[in-house]
Motif scaffolding. Structure first.
Motif, mmCIF file in Angstrom:
data_model
loop_
_atom_site.group_PDB
_atom_site.id
_atom_site.type_symbol
_atom_site.label_atom_id
_atom_site.label_comp_id
_atom_site.label_asym_id
_atom_site.label_seq_id
_atom_site.Cartn_x
_atom_site.Cartn_y
_atom_site.Cartn_z
ATOM 1 N N PRO A 258 0.831 -1.206 0.000
ATOM 2 C CA PRO A 258 0.000 0.000 0.000
ATOM 3 C C PRO A 258 0.866 1.256 0.000
ATOM 4 O O PRO A 258 1.943 1.286 0.600
ATOM 5 N N LEU A 259 0.379 2.288 -0.674
ATOM 6 C CA LEU A 259 1.094 3.557 -0.756
ATOM 7 C C LEU A 259 0.218 4.639 -0.138
ATOM 8 O O LEU A 259 -0.999 4.647 -0.322
ATOM 9 N N PHE A 260 0.844 5.566 0.578
ATOM 10 C CA PHE A 260 0.114 6.619 1.282
ATOM 11 C C PHE A 260 0.485 7.971 0.697
ATOM 12 O O PHE A 260 1.658 8.246 0.440
ATOM 13 N N SER A 261 -0.532 8.810 0.503
ATOM 14 C CA SER A 261 -0.340 10.027 -0.278
ATOM 15 C C SER A 261 -1.057 11.220 0.339
ATOM 16 O O SER A 261 -2.148 11.081 0.917
ATOM 17 N N ILE A 262 -0.445 12.399 0.216
ATOM 18 C CA ILE A 262 -1.108 13.650 0.561
ATOM 19 C C ILE A 262 -1.687 14.260 -0.717
ATOM 20 O O ILE A 262 -0.943 14.618 -1.624
ATOM 21 N N GLY A 263 -3.014 14.345 -0.808
ATOM 22 C CA GLY A 263 -3.661 15.056 -1.913
ATOM 23 C C GLY A 263 -3.886 14.218 -3.158
ATOM 24 O O GLY A 263 -3.133 13.295 -3.473
ATOM 25 N N LYS A 264 -4.922 14.594 -3.880
ATOM 26 C CA LYS A 264 -5.336 13.840 -5.067
ATOM 27 C C LYS A 264 -4.326 13.942 -6.209
ATOM 28 O O LYS A 264 -4.190 13.018 -7.011
ATOM 29 N N THR A 265 -3.603 15.059 -6.299
ATOM 30 C CA THR A 265 -2.630 15.205 -7.387
ATOM 31 C C THR A 265 -1.448 14.273 -7.176
ATOM 32 O O THR A 265 -0.941 13.658 -8.127
#
Length: 232
Positions: free
Chosen positions: A191-198
């Motif tokens: 799994p990868l974790f991200s800030i923001g849709k872009t």
């Protein structure tokens, strides 16, 4: 005792958040994949100091731009400041005072809508990085608000060849994602974790892995998502 999970973070994290994850048996290794270079040119200093004399509306969507500008301005200019929340807002309060803030939003899209809703802003000075996202300036221009962009820092990619086999990877920006995937791949079950849709969209341009997205900026929010994910 070995941690249950090992997570790679593609930026440096505050020690308190690394410790918070460790309580839940999650080891976070921080390895920065980008480098921030704040502007120190005389031209930039002159431009900021000239703007500090004016009664204007300004926008910040990054703590880096706030710090770059704040370290140049003497005193508190007569600015109406529009900024995203979290550490960016905290930095605005530090350098310019809480009373200078006109509107805030959890991300650039929300912030741009709130600026438009004020009805009386015709032009915004947008202090940003050279890799800034399009959300705020394009939305404002579409709604007949002039945007003058002032580059306050540069973002450089610093790729690393990761040999460790991690259980998850954390990303805070599209540039960090580009930098990471320029030298690395990940297993499809990671799994990868991200800030923001872009940032999430950038990750998906490289892989089909599950991406858990936090719409709120800041280290704490993304670490909480990691802890929640592995505590389920």
């Amino acid at each position: 005792m070995q941690p249950d999970k090992k997570v790679l973070c593609t930026r440096v994290l505050d020690a308190q958040f690394v410790s918070k994850a460790a309580v839940h048996h999650i080891q976070i290794d921080a390895l920065p994949f980008i480098e921030i270079q704040k502007l120190h040119t005389q031209q930039f200093k002159d431009q900021v100091q000239q703007l500090a004399l004016q009664n204007i509306s300004v926008a910040f969507t990054s703590v880096n731009s706030v710090e770059s500008v704040g370290q140049i301005v003497n005193g508190k200019p007569n600015w109406k400041i529009c900024c995203i929340g979290g550490v960016t807002k905290d930095a605005v309060v530090k350098y310019f005072g809480e009373e200078a803030i006109l509107v805030t939003g959890k991300n650039a899209s929300v912030l741009s809508r709130k600026i438009i809703e004020t009805k009386n802003i015709k032009e915004v000075i947008f202090f940003c990085g050279d890799q800034r996202l399009d959300d705020l300036p394009e939305t404002l221009r579409t709604n007949n608000i002039r945007v003058q962009e002032v580059i306050a820092y540069h973002t450089l990619q610093t790729p690393h060849d990761v040999q460790e086999d991690y259980d998850a990877v954390m990303f805070f920006s599209p540039t960090a994602a580009h930098s990471f995937f320029s030298s690395n791949t990940v297993r499809t079950d990671v799994p990868l974790f991200s800030i923001g849709k872009t940032t999430t969209a950038t990750i998906h341009s490289y892989c089909t892995n599950e991406v858990i997205t936090s719409e709120w900026p800041g280290q704490e929010n993304l670490v909480e998502r990691v802890v929640e994910y592995f505590s389920e």
